[in-house]
Design a protein around this motif. Sequence first.
Motif, PDB file in Angstrom:
ATOM      1  N   ALA A 176     -49.915  25.438   5.566  1.00 15.44           N
ATOM      2  CA  ALA A 176     -50.161  24.386   4.589  1.00 15.44           C
ATOM      3  C   ALA A 176     -48.979  24.348   3.642  1.00 15.44           C
ATOM      4  N   ARG A 177     -48.412  23.171   3.450  1.00 14.83           N
ATOM      5  CA  ARG A 177     -47.259  23.022   2.567  1.00 14.83           C
ATOM      6  C   ARG A 177     -47.722  22.376   1.257  1.00 14.83           C
ATOM      7  N   PHE A 178     -47.568  23.130   0.174  1.00 15.33           N
ATOM      8  CA  PHE A 178     -48.067  22.690  -1.123  1.00 15.33           C
ATOM      9  C   PHE A 178     -47.093  21.714  -1.785  1.00 15.33           C
ATOM     10  N   GLY A 179     -47.509  21.208  -2.959  1.00 17.76           N
ATOM     11  CA  GLY A 179     -46.768  20.156  -3.640  1.00 17.76           C
ATOM     12  C   GLY A 179     -45.291  20.421  -3.834  1.00 17.76           C
ATOM     13  N   PRO A 180     -44.886  21.587  -4.354  1.00 14.71           N
ATOM     14  CA  PRO A 180     -43.449  21.825  -4.546  1.00 14.71           C
ATOM     15  C   PRO A 180     -42.639  21.769  -3.252  1.00 14.71           C
ATOM     16  N   GLN A 182     -43.391  19.906  -0.634  1.00 15.98           N
ATOM     17  CA  GLN A 182     -43.290  18.484  -0.301  1.00 15.98           C
ATOM     18  C   GLN A 182     -42.250  17.788  -1.181  1.00 15.98           C
ATOM     19  N   ALA A 183     -42.149  18.192  -2.449  1.00 15.41           N
ATOM     20  CA  ALA A 183     -41.142  17.600  -3.332  1.00 15.41           C
ATOM     21  C   ALA A 183     -39.731  17.927  -2.843  1.00 15.41           C
ATOM     22  N   ARG A 184     -39.533  19.150  -2.341  1.00 14.08           N
ATOM     23  CA  ARG A 184     -38.220  19.493  -1.787  1.00 14.08           C
ATOM     24  C   ARG A 184     -37.930  18.675  -0.531  1.00 14.08           C
ATOM     25  N   GLY A 231     -35.096  14.046   2.022  1.00 19.01           N
ATOM     26  CA  GLY A 231     -35.315  12.820   2.781  1.00 19.01           C
ATOM     27  C   GLY A 231     -35.974  13.056   4.117  1.00 19.01           C
ATOM     28  N   VAL A 232     -36.803  14.102   4.213  1.00 20.89           N
ATOM     29  CA  VAL A 232     -37.456  14.404   5.489  1.00 20.89           C
ATOM     30  C   VAL A 232     -38.980  14.458   5.362  1.00 20.89           C
ATOM     31  N   GLY A 239     -46.436  31.599   3.176  1.00 18.60           N
ATOM     32  CA  GLY A 239     -45.249  31.881   3.971  1.00 18.60           C
ATOM     33  C   GLY A 239     -44.269  30.720   4.031  1.00 18.60           C
ATOM     34  N   ALA A 240     -44.722  29.554   4.470  1.00 20.67           N
ATOM     35  CA  ALA A 240     -43.835  28.399   4.584  1.00 20.67           C
ATOM     36  C   ALA A 240     -43.332  27.956   3.221  1.00 20.67           C
ATOM     37  N   ASN A 241     -44.176  28.047   2.207  1.00 14.41           N
ATOM     38  CA  ASN A 241     -43.784  27.611   0.877  1.00 14.41           C
ATOM     39  C   ASN A 241     -42.742  28.546   0.264  1.00 14.41           C
ATOM     40  N   LEU A 242     -42.885  29.849   0.511  1.00 10.62           N
ATOM     41  CA  LEU A 242     -41.853  30.780   0.069  1.00 10.62           C
ATOM     42  C   LEU A 242     -40.548  30.517   0.822  1.00 10.62           C
ATOM     43  N   GLY A 243     -40.652  30.227   2.117  1.00 11.69           N
ATOM     44  CA  GLY A 243     -39.454  29.923   2.885  1.00 11.69           C
ATOM     45  C   GLY A 243     -38.714  28.721   2.354  1.00 11.69           C
ATOM     46  N   SER A 244     -39.446  27.680   1.975  1.00 10.54           N
ATOM     47  CA  SER A 244     -38.826  26.479   1.419  1.00 10.54           C
ATOM     48  C   SER A 244     -38.184  26.767   0.068  1.00 10.54           C
ATOM     49  N   HIS A 245     -38.909  27.485  -0.805  1.00 15.15           N
ATOM     50  CA  HIS A 245     -38.356  27.824  -2.120  1.00 15.15           C
ATOM     51  C   HIS A 245     -37.072  28.630  -1.971  1.00 15.15           C
ATOM     52  N   THR A 246     -37.095  29.637  -1.086  1.00 19.10           N
ATOM     53  CA  THR A 246     -35.931  30.487  -0.883  1.00 19.10           C
ATOM     54  C   THR A 246     -34.748  29.685  -0.356  1.00 19.10           C
TER      55      THR A 246
END
Length: 412
Positions: free
Chosen positions: A48-52, A54-56, A61-62, A303-310
């Motif tokens: 599940a990909r949370f709001g932040p 999705q903002a990234r 543009g993806v 997991g996915a959200n930490l990966g995106s933030h990093t």
Amino acid sequence: MTGIGVVGAGISGLQLALRLQQLGIPVTVYSERTAEELGAARPRNFPARFGPTQAREETLGVHAWRSDDARVHSWSVTLHGEDGALEFAAALTPPSSVVDFRLYLPHLLTEFARRGGPVRTGPAPMDRLAREHDLVVVAVGDRSVRELFPVDAARSPYTAPQRLLCSGFYQGIHEDVPHQLDIHFVPGAGEILRIPFLSRLGPAHVLAFEAVPGGPLEPPARLDADADPAGFHREVLRLLAAYAPSLRERVDTACFGLIAPGELAQGGITPVVRRGWARLPGGTCALAVGDAWITNDPLTAQGANLGSHTAFALADLIASAEGPLDAEFCRAASARLWEHARHVVEWSNAFLAPPRPHVLDLLGRAAGDKRIADAFVSSFHDPVAMWAVLSRPEGVDAFVRDCTGEGPRPAG
């Protein structure tokens, strides 16, 4: 040597590559599989990909799949106990995005290539990458990189899986509330989740068992669903009836089952933190992100959200670097990335243990006050703030006061 080599086509590697590309920094992606092969594989995870996050994706543009078929708007939480169940429903604001990574990852990889990014498919020997790039970022946790990035024992309290997992895409489950996730906490046994999800074959339900090893929820993780589909489904329904009866009541046995053969992931994940960087032959350095660096149990969906933030944080560090991308840079960058990641790791590890009294207190308050319930569930998008709440009783008290406007609780 030129630019950055990114090894791995998961969310960390691809968002990093797209962000570096966007910032004008030369970057090459090394993927074991083509986009078509990523899309044709068996499922491995159900993020599940949370709001932040999705903002990234909007920044890159993806961001796609904007329909409600790919969103979770609310959660239904049930904590089972000897004296009955504690239950509450809560809105998730903003909604999370739930898209099969066999759709998501090929989309990102294809978009990177469409924008002119070089993609190399197949083996990527580290000695060759060290000769070709100023910095190598490893974002895939396969066996070959485990030797490169040894376990950081001080940050890794577990040496074995704390849950045995069985998750798959199912049909034949009715939704009482559209686009709502159900999670059942079964003390001593584990957790059962149902998540509406957009799979590669269309809208479906993820049904997931997170079983304490040796406990009663373990059998689905051990059974061969391909060899005996009927027996596997009977066992799943038996456990739902015993441990999540309200969910079992919503199953239509006439059409219940996996949406297709093979749409199942089974196994165990040992939560671990590895060393964040290493020297490669010739002096070039490698940084670890994603599964090469940190593997969390999926229970808290971080997991996915930490990966995106990093990915974004590292791209900014690379873009602002004033000197070479050497050992000094990697040491400092890994330390900076850990400042955020440690909250995710500590929270995720804590959730695998029996809930502490102040956490049970918070869940009880959420069951009695929708303001608290909504704030609790929506805080999953901010792991730093969430861990500040859950890590100590004072955090829970402050969180409740913020939600309700009440004064401090009397001592004693």
